[in-house]
Scaffold this active site. Sequence first.
Site, PDB file in Angstrom:
ATOM      1  N   GLN A 266      25.866 -23.164  90.227  1.00 55.64           N
ATOM      2  CA  GLN A 266      27.073 -22.785  90.954  1.00 55.64           C
ATOM      3  C   GLN A 266      28.297 -23.206  90.143  1.00 55.64           C
ATOM      4  O   GLN A 266      28.490 -24.387  89.855  1.00 55.64           O
ATOM      5  CB  GLN A 266      27.129 -23.423  92.334  1.00 55.64           C
ATOM      6  CG  GLN A 266      28.283 -22.866  93.170  1.00 55.64           C
ATOM      7  CD  GLN A 266      28.452 -23.541  94.503  1.00 55.64           C
ATOM      8  OE1 GLN A 266      28.923 -24.677  94.559  1.00 55.64           O
ATOM      9  NE2 GLN A 266      28.077 -22.864  95.583  1.00 55.64           N
TER      10      GLN A 266
ATOM     11  N   TYR B  59      38.342 -23.334  97.909  1.00 53.51           N
ATOM     12  CA  TYR B  59      38.527 -23.600  96.487  1.00 53.51           C
ATOM     13  C   TYR B  59      39.273 -22.435  95.827  1.00 53.51           C
ATOM     14  O   TYR B  59      39.730 -21.511  96.499  1.00 53.51           O
ATOM     15  CB  TYR B  59      37.190 -23.934  95.841  1.00 53.51           C
ATOM     16  CG  TYR B  59      36.586 -25.186  96.435  1.00 53.51           C
ATOM     17  CD1 TYR B  59      37.257 -26.402  96.333  1.00 53.51           C
ATOM     18  CD2 TYR B  59      35.384 -25.162  97.144  1.00 53.51           C
ATOM     19  CE1 TYR B  59      36.746 -27.559  96.912  1.00 53.51           C
ATOM     20  CE2 TYR B  59      34.870 -26.312  97.722  1.00 53.51           C
ATOM     21  CZ  TYR B  59      35.551 -27.510  97.608  1.00 53.51           C
ATOM     22  OH  TYR B  59      35.055 -28.654  98.187  1.00 53.51           O
TER      23      TYR B  59
ATOM     24  N   GLY C 217      20.684 -26.948 103.594  1.00 50.26           N
ATOM     25  CA  GLY C 217      21.390 -27.956 102.828  1.00 50.26           C
ATOM     26  C   GLY C 217      20.846 -29.341 103.047  1.00 50.26           C
ATOM     27  O   GLY C 217      19.848 -29.741 102.448  1.00 50.26           O
ATOM     28  N   ARG C 218      21.475 -30.095 103.944  1.00 47.24           N
ATOM     29  CA  ARG C 218      21.137 -31.510 104.094  1.00 47.24           C
ATOM     30  C   ARG C 218      19.673 -31.791 104.418  1.00 47.24           C
ATOM     31  O   ARG C 218      19.149 -32.822 103.983  1.00 47.24           O
ATOM     32  CB  ARG C 218      22.054 -32.151 105.145  1.00 47.24           C
ATOM     33  CG  ARG C 218      23.498 -32.223 104.669  1.00 47.24           C
ATOM     34  CD  ARG C 218      24.392 -33.011 105.606  1.00 47.24           C
ATOM     35  NE  ARG C 218      25.744 -33.104 105.049  1.00 47.24           N
ATOM     36  CZ  ARG C 218      26.660 -33.981 105.460  1.00 47.24           C
ATOM     37  NH1 ARG C 218      26.374 -34.819 106.435  1.00 47.24           N
ATOM     38  NH2 ARG C 218      27.852 -34.000 104.909  1.00 47.24           N
TER      39      ARG C 218
END
Length: 361
Positions: free
Chosen positions: A99, A185, A321-322
């Site tokens: 990424q 971002y 994810g987590r």
Amino acid sequence: MKKLFEENILAGKKLKNRVIMAPMTRARASQPGDTPNDMMAEYYGQRANAGMIISEATQISTQGKGYSFTPGIYSPEQVEGWKKVTKSIHANDGITFAQLWHVGRMSHPYFHNGERTVGPSEVDFDSQIWMWKEGENAGKMVDCPKPRALETEEIKGIIRDYAKAAKNAVEAGFDGIEIHGGNGYLIDQFLRTPSNVRTDEYGGSLENRTRFAKEILKATADEIGADKVGIKLAPFITYRGMDCPYTLDAILDVAKYCQELNIEYIHLSEADWDEAPEVPEIFRVELRKVFKNKIIVAGNYTKERGEELLEKDYADLIAFGRPFISNPNLPHKLENNLPLMPLDPTTLFGGDEKGYLDYQG
């Protein structure tokens, strides 16, 4: 529950399942130099049972940095460090995309020798980044200051940085790259009107606000091939001063361009907090109309919710994810209804092997 654990194809590679490891900042790169290391190689190798691993966000230049201890992919040393990571993943029969990241205004002068941070426009906003200053015992959240506006020629240089980073990623052994175009971002900052009040070719109209994202997609696809390029977009995430009434128009316009270029996938970053807003079904329908290639979704998914989207053809791959942090063998656990190990939130960012390499199963 069948589709989630079926094999699939992405970028010409066979995925062992449709369970994707989402990109997650862990802030373990070696200093000085923001260089990937042996510890990171072991961490990713432990999780190569995922259908694909998307690496943590990786800055394309020194200017692109916004958090302590995050890795880069612009120096020879960083490329060599990433080779250890991709070798570990491939040795465990895994697939991985890097990424690529430029945080824009989501940064602090501390990371840039005291120079101002950059963004599309000089606009105040309310957000924080994680910083660990030299000599201190722990990291902390600090406010982001008002950025300076990028000059038009600087924008052209950042597009070249993305293309070079894509080339570096392939050299480092990655199977492709994901452009980080969401979550407040730099690319996301250009897409949205609160953060982009420019009057040149990169601001104002929808065509101008999406130009930066499109030129990055074109430059990276020209460099390494469109089949090795994906992009992450965040249509319904509005924190970090990104609440814009025209966001969906911009996202769908970029998605349409992705199809024109035959970009490999779009990765939707969805809100993952408790009681987060649901993504409207009409948006999923509209996205699928304009983009026929792979769609990855991420956002606090269970295997049941993921299976539902796969069945409806709103997604092809489901990112977690987590749960992957504390359950390295997450696909096996999901498929066999095994209990998931909770994670230790105090070890998410920075530190050593504790909370990074010591989770089992």
